[in-house]
Design a protein around this motif. Structure first.
Motif, PDB file in Angstrom:
ATOM      1  N   GLU A  71       0.834  -1.202   0.000  1.00 25.23           N
ATOM      2  CA  GLU A  71       0.000   0.000   0.000  1.00 25.23           C
ATOM      3  C   GLU A  71       0.872   1.257   0.000  1.00 25.23           C
ATOM      4  O   GLU A  71       0.612   2.214  -0.726  1.00 25.23           O
ATOM      5  N   ASP A  96       2.564   1.630  -3.362  1.00 30.85           N
ATOM      6  CA  ASP A  96       1.612   1.616  -4.471  1.00 30.85           C
ATOM      7  C   ASP A  96       1.957   0.553  -5.526  1.00 30.85           C
ATOM      8  O   ASP A  96       1.996   0.829  -6.716  1.00 30.85           O
ATOM      9  N   THR A 124       0.415  -1.743  -7.247  1.00 32.88           N
ATOM     10  CA  THR A 124      -0.943  -2.152  -7.592  1.00 32.88           C
ATOM     11  C   THR A 124      -1.007  -3.558  -8.161  1.00 32.88           C
ATOM     12  O   THR A 124      -1.897  -4.348  -7.837  1.00 32.88           O
ATOM     13  N   LYS A 133      -0.922  -6.121  -5.469  1.00 34.67           N
ATOM     14  CA  LYS A 133      -2.157  -6.138  -4.694  1.00 34.67           C
ATOM     15  C   LYS A 133      -3.221  -6.955  -5.399  1.00 34.67           C
ATOM     16  O   LYS A 133      -3.919  -7.759  -4.787  1.00 34.67           O
ATOM     17  N   ARG A 134      -3.349  -6.764  -6.716  1.00 31.29           N
ATOM     18  CA  ARG A 134      -4.375  -7.484  -7.469  1.00 31.29           C
ATOM     19  C   ARG A 134      -4.071  -8.974  -7.543  1.00 31.29           C
ATOM     20  O   ARG A 134      -4.963  -9.812  -7.460  1.00 31.29           O
ATOM     21  N   ARG A 160      -9.194  -4.741  -0.453  1.00 26.50           N
ATOM     22  CA  ARG A 160      -8.393  -3.540  -0.732  1.00 26.50           C
ATOM     23  C   ARG A 160      -7.642  -3.694  -2.056  1.00 26.50           C
ATOM     24  O   ARG A 160      -7.426  -2.724  -2.786  1.00 26.50           O
ATOM     25  N   ASP A 211      -8.809  -2.261  -5.701  1.00 24.76           N
ATOM     26  CA  ASP A 211      -8.661  -0.849  -6.108  1.00 24.76           C
ATOM     27  C   ASP A 211     -10.008  -0.170  -6.351  1.00 24.76           C
ATOM     28  O   ASP A 211     -10.287   0.326  -7.443  1.00 24.76           O
ATOM     29  N   ASP A 226     -13.067   2.711  -5.023  1.00 31.76           N
ATOM     30  CA  ASP A 226     -13.208   3.935  -4.243  1.00 31.76           C
ATOM     31  C   ASP A 226     -13.868   3.612  -2.904  1.00 31.76           C
ATOM     32  O   ASP A 226     -14.290   2.489  -2.665  1.00 31.76           O
TER      33      ASP A 226
END
Length: 238
Positions: free
Chosen positions: A113, A116, A118, A121-122, A151, A154, A156
């Motif tokens: 996190e 970043d 990403t 994370k995915r 989380r 990604d 909002d």
């Protein structure tokens, strides 16, 4: 239950529902230890699952406009599968080893996190979803792993809370079904859930109002505060 403890239990239930509606998760952080202390571990964990499942129905209704069914579908299915396995088999892994693994996962996710990353994370989201369901099935709470799994999608703020509500609902309903079949949950427990319905509606819509006012940065702080709370609870049990 000692009549003197009833107000304390209802206060914990209201606080759990409010936190869950504000952050999308976190109710078990309050509810599981409270009910386990009052009713015993197995009965407390089972009743917490029933109450949280019922509350998640209200949360899903409250966040019905921001439920990311497609994006969260894989996570939902894997959490349900993990919860079924965890609740049925009770996962024979040593609790200390599981606790350390969850804490390590939290630390790794915090770094992801922060920097970043990403793509990572995915990629890790499905694995975390399966693990969150499994740990929830035998410990009553999957907070850190569930939070990290969702989380990683990604989303909002409002869609993230909507996804957490969906995932929590499926996981808690799965556990409730397994534990009802195993007679850990009885008609008396369902009556308790029915009595708590007014608390569910009041706390959920108050929590949703709070969520819409704190903004993305405020929600990020709330999310990681809940995550830190889960981790502190795990560390306390080592």
């Amino acid at each position: 239950m000692d009549p003197l403890l009833i107000p304390i239990v209802f206060l914990a239930v209201a606080a759990a529902f409010l936190l869950s509606a504000s952050a999308g998760f976190g109710g078990s952080l309050i509810l599981v230890p409270t009910l386990a202390l009052v009713l015993g571990t197995k009965s407390g964990v089972a009743l917490a699952a029933l109450l949280l499942a019922s509350n998640n129905l209200v949360k899903v209704f409250a966040y019905r406009a921001t439920l990311p069914f497609r994006k969260a579908a894989v996570v939902i299915v894997l959490v349900a599968a993990g919860a079924f396995l965890g609740a049925t088999l009770l996962v024979h892994a040593p609790e200390r080893a599981v606790t350390l693994a969850v804490i390590a996962g939290f630390a790794a996710a915090f770094l992801v996190e922060t920097f970043d990353l990403t793509r990572w994370k995915r990629a890790g989201s499905p694995l975390l979803a399966l693990a969150s369901g499994a740990t929830s099935g035998f410990s009553g709470t999957s907070g850190p792993l569930k939070g990290l799994a969702v989380r990683g999608l990604d989303l909002d703020r409002l869609h993230l809370v909507g996804a957490l509500s969906l995932v929590s609902l499926v996981g808690d309903v799965t556990k409730t079904a397994v534990w009802t079949d195993a007679a850990l949950l009885t008609g008396r427990d369902y009556l308790v859930a029915l009595v708590c319905v007014p608390l569910m509606f009041a706390a959920t819509f108050l929590g949703r109002r709070f969520n819409t006012r704190i903004g993305e940065r405020g929600y990020t702080g709330l999310f990681w505060t809940v995550m830190a709370g889960y981790t502190g609870r795990l560390l306390a049990g080592l």
